[in-house]
Design a protein around this motif. Structure first.
Motif, short mmCIF file in Angstrom:
data_model
loop_
_atom_site.label_atom_id
_atom_site.label_comp_id
_atom_site.label_asym_id
_atom_site.label_seq_id
_atom_site.Cartn_x
_atom_site.Cartn_y
_atom_site.Cartn_z
N HIS A 269 0.86 -1.22 0.00
CA HIS A 269 0.00 0.00 0.00
C HIS A 269 0.89 1.26 0.00
O HIS A 269 1.27 1.57 0.82
CB HIS A 269 -0.85 0.07 1.25
N ALA A 270 0.98 2.18 -0.68
CA ALA A 270 1.83 3.40 -0.78
C ALA A 270 2.97 3.13 -1.77
O ALA A 270 3.22 1.96 -2.09
CB ALA A 270 2.37 3.88 0.55
N THR A 271 3.55 4.17 -2.25
CA THR A 271 4.39 4.05 -3.44
C THR A 271 5.88 4.17 -3.15
O THR A 271 6.27 5.00 -2.36
CB THR A 271 4.02 5.16 -4.42
N ALA A 272 6.66 3.32 -3.78
CA ALA A 272 8.11 3.47 -3.74
C ALA A 272 8.63 3.48 -5.16
O ALA A 272 8.12 2.76 -6.02
CB ALA A 272 8.75 2.34 -2.95
N VAL A 273 9.62 4.28 -5.43
CA VAL A 273 10.23 4.37 -6.75
C VAL A 273 11.71 4.06 -6.61
O VAL A 273 12.40 4.68 -5.79
CB VAL A 273 10.03 5.76 -7.37
N THR A 274 12.22 3.10 -7.37
CA THR A 274 13.61 2.68 -7.26
C THR A 274 14.43 3.15 -8.44
O THR A 274 13.91 3.48 -9.50
CB THR A 274 13.68 1.15 -7.16
N GLY A 275 15.76 3.18 -8.25
CA GLY A 275 16.67 3.57 -9.31
C GLY A 275 16.45 5.00 -9.77
O GLY A 275 16.68 5.32 -10.94
N PHE A 276 16.07 5.87 -8.86
CA PHE A 276 15.73 7.25 -9.21
C PHE A 276 16.76 8.18 -8.61
O PHE A 276 16.84 8.33 -7.39
CB PHE A 276 14.33 7.60 -8.70
N ARG A 277 17.57 8.81 -9.47
CA ARG A 277 18.61 9.74 -9.02
C ARG A 277 18.23 11.14 -9.46
O ARG A 277 18.30 11.49 -10.63
CB ARG A 277 19.97 9.34 -9.57
N THR A 278 17.85 11.94 -8.51
CA THR A 278 17.29 13.25 -8.81
C THR A 278 18.34 14.20 -9.36
O THR A 278 19.42 14.34 -8.79
CB THR A 278 16.66 13.86 -7.54
N THR A 279 17.98 14.85 -10.46
CA THR A 279 18.85 15.89 -11.01
C THR A 279 18.19 17.25 -11.02
O THR A 279 18.88 18.27 -11.15
CB THR A 279 19.26 15.54 -12.46
N ALA A 280 16.85 17.30 -10.89
CA ALA A 280 16.16 18.59 -10.95
C ALA A 280 14.88 18.54 -10.13
O ALA A 280 14.27 17.48 -9.93
CB ALA A 280 15.83 18.95 -12.40
N VAL A 281 14.51 19.71 -9.64
CA VAL A 281 13.24 19.91 -8.94
C VAL A 281 12.51 21.02 -9.67
O VAL A 281 13.02 22.14 -9.80
CB VAL A 281 13.45 20.31 -7.47
N GLU A 282 11.33 20.71 -10.18
CA GLU A 282 10.54 21.71 -10.91
C GLU A 282 9.29 22.06 -10.12
O GLU A 282 8.71 21.20 -9.46
CB GLU A 282 10.17 21.18 -12.30
N ARG A 283 8.88 23.31 -10.20
CA ARG A 283 7.66 23.73 -9.52
C ARG A 283 6.56 23.87 -10.55
O ARG A 283 6.69 24.61 -11.53
CB ARG A 283 7.89 25.06 -8.80
N GLY A 284 5.48 23.13 -10.36
CA GLY A 284 4.39 23.14 -11.33
C GLY A 284 3.48 24.34 -11.19
O GLY A 284 3.64 25.18 -10.29
N ASP A 285 2.49 24.41 -12.07
CA ASP A 285 1.54 25.52 -12.06
C ASP A 285 0.74 25.56 -10.76
O ASP A 285 0.29 26.63 -10.33
CB ASP A 285 0.58 25.41 -13.25
N ASP A 286 0.56 24.39 -10.13
CA ASP A 286 -0.19 24.33 -8.87
C ASP A 286 0.72 24.52 -7.66
O ASP A 286 0.32 24.29 -6.53
CB ASP A 286 -0.93 23.01 -8.76
N ASP A 287 1.98 24.93 -7.90
CA ASP A 287 2.97 25.20 -6.86
C ASP A 287 3.49 23.93 -6.19
O ASP A 287 4.21 24.00 -5.20
CB ASP A 287 2.43 26.16 -5.80
N ARG A 288 3.15 22.77 -6.73
CA ARG A 288 3.68 21.52 -6.20
C ARG A 288 5.02 21.23 -6.88
O ARG A 288 5.37 21.85 -7.89
CB ARG A 288 2.69 20.38 -6.41
N LEU A 289 5.77 20.27 -6.32
CA LEU A 289 7.10 19.98 -6.82
C LEU A 289 7.12 18.68 -7.62
O LEU A 289 6.47 17.69 -7.25
CB LEU A 289 8.09 19.86 -5.65
N VAL A 290 7.90 18.68 -8.68
CA VAL A 290 8.08 17.50 -9.52
C VAL A 290 9.57 17.17 -9.53
O VAL A 290 10.41 18.02 -9.88
CB VAL A 290 7.60 17.75 -10.96
N LEU A 291 9.91 15.94 -9.12
CA LEU A 291 11.30 15.49 -9.15
C LEU A 291 11.59 14.85 -10.49
O LEU A 291 10.78 14.07 -11.01
CB LEU A 291 11.56 14.48 -8.03
#
Length: 453
Positions: A269-291
């Motif tokens: 139940h709930a989400t995990a994402v593997t093999g993910f190496r963050t290079t950028a953080v973007e702020r969307g139109d709704d002010d939320r963050l996208v990795l």
């Protein structure tokens, strides 16, 4: 040591668990310590994660020399079988210990630099006969110079957490998104902090005890605040070692913490994402963050990000000293092979002391978390053994300095942990999804973990 420096104190930078233990051991060896703490209280950093319960028992958190110093004061040792929080550790051990040391502990005193008196790091002449000098800022903001026969830097790494960026530098946009990114395990008992995360989608980046602790706390919040959801972001795949040593871990609470995380993954139940190496953080139109990762994968937007990817040492105050540091871990060169997470086997660090912690600069030692550089899994017991050996060395007792007086508990994890994905080891379930490689479904348990920082 020379006749000219013998009357001087040994300066200890930091009045946390290891710094105060160092002062106690120095006194036990007949040397005069002077502990300099930047914060307003002993163990100021410990108090900042005071809501977190350690996975070490009280019996593993009290230094023998410190206990000896405390005995005449009427101090009563806590139940050795119980697990304190950071706040408990500070209140019931660090505060009384600092009080027993008295004026040998100076609070609100920040060390800004350490050097050889009258010599920058280039000069050879007379270096070994000169004392060390510490540049400090006193509680009233004045600059002061102190001299010492030796320096033990036990200032820790708490103030320098690793960034979100997988290359060791801040991800593109990370600094601009600082209002939504936190580098500590949040205290969800605090009403304001609780309101920040309740009903929100939160990314938790990291794979250690702090990440497990945060996931459990967020899951507990999710049971009470609808819409709270955790996304566990791992740079590696899921392997047999991801969750620690389980029942083979000689610190049971540490092993249980990993097993609870494993059970959560298997429950689904709930989400995990593997093999993910963050290079950028973007702020969307709704002010939320996208990795965004190095391959261009984009996670679904989140409201908050918890970056729990470890810490690194701040070496800026030591630039005029001749340090021998490993070029990967920023730990002493003789210690680094023992703790390197690329190759370290079975989670067991051989007890070590002055010999492994020495530097080309005579009389200078890094101890505690700072000695580990960027390596993880430090135990208080390790720091206590370090400073016992260092104090003996400074007192001229080479035999005691070389003697091993500690057996450390094993983690039960064998083989190098690795810092980069090994595709053939990955066991994550693949499937469809917006991000290419499918997310693994995770159920996060609601019990508060006994994780340490």
């Amino acid at each position: 040591m020379t006749a000219s420096t013998d009357p001087l104190p040994v300066a200890v930078i930091g009045a946390g668990p290891v710094g105060l233990a160092a002062a106690a051991h120095l006194l036990d060896q007949g040397l005069e310590p002077l502990a300099l703490e930047a914060g307003p209280t002993p163990g100021a950093a410990v108090r900042e994660w005071g809501h977190v319960r350690l996975f070490s028992r009280w019996s593993e958190l009290v230094d023998p020399a410190a206990e000896k110093l405390l005995a005449p004061t009427g101090w009563s040792a806590p139940d050795p079988t119980t697990y304190p929080t950071g706040a408990d550790w500070a209140e019931h051990y660090l505060d009384p210990l600092a009080a027993a040391l008295g004026a040998r502990v100076r609070l609100n005193t920040r060390v800004t630099g350490v050097a050889r008196a009258g010599r920058d790091r280039v000069v050879d002449s007379g270096r070994d006969t000169q004392p060390l000098t510490l540049h400090v800022v006193t509680p009233d903001g004045a600059e002061q110079r102190l001299t010492a026969r030796a320096v033990i830097d036990a200032s820790g790494t708490w103030t320098t957490p690793n960034p979100l960026g997988a290359d060791g530098l801040p991800a593109l946009g990370e600094t601009a998104a600082a209002d939504r990114i936190t580098y500590r395990v949040p205290d969800l008992r605090d009403p304001d902090t609780r309101a920040r995360y309740a009903g929100r989608r939160v990314a938790v980046v990291g794979s250690g005890a702090s990440a497990f602790t945060a996931l459990a706390a967020l899951a507990d919040l999710a049971a009470q605040a609808e819409g709270t959801h955790a996304v566990w972001v791992l740079r590696r795949g899921l392997t047999a070692n991801t969750f620690g040593g389980g029942s083979a871990d000689q610190l049971p609470a540490r092993g249980a913490l990993g097993q609870r995380a494993k059970a959560a993954v298997e429950a689904g139940h709930a989400t995990a994402v593997t093999g993910f190496r963050t290079t950028a953080v973007e702020r969307g139109d709704d002010d939320r963050l996208v990795l965004v990762d190095e391959s261009g994968r984009r996670l679904a937007a989140v409201d908050e990000v918890l970056v729990l990817t470890g810490f690194r040492p701040d070496l800026s105050m030591l630039t005029e000293l001749r340090l021998g540091l490993d070029d990967r871990l920023q730990a002493p060169v003789a210690l680094a092979p023992l703790i390197d997470p690329n190759v370290h086997s079975c989670g067991t660090v051989y007890p070590h002391g002055a010999a492994e912690l020495s530097h080309p600069e005579q009389g200078v030692y890094l101890a505690g978390m700072k000695s580990y550089g960027r390596a993880p899994t430090f135990l208080a017991l390790t720091g206590y053994e370090q400073v016992r050996s260092i104090a003996a060395k400074l007192a001229g007792d080479d035999e005691a300095a070389a003697r091993v007086e500690l057996v450390l508990p094993e983690t039960g994890v064998c083989g190098g942990a690795g810092l980069f994905d090994q595709p053939e080891q990955a066991t994550a379930t693949s499937g469809g999804g917006c991000c290419g490689t499918g997310p693994v479904t995770v159920r996060i348990g609601t019990a508060v973990s006994r994780g340490g920082c």
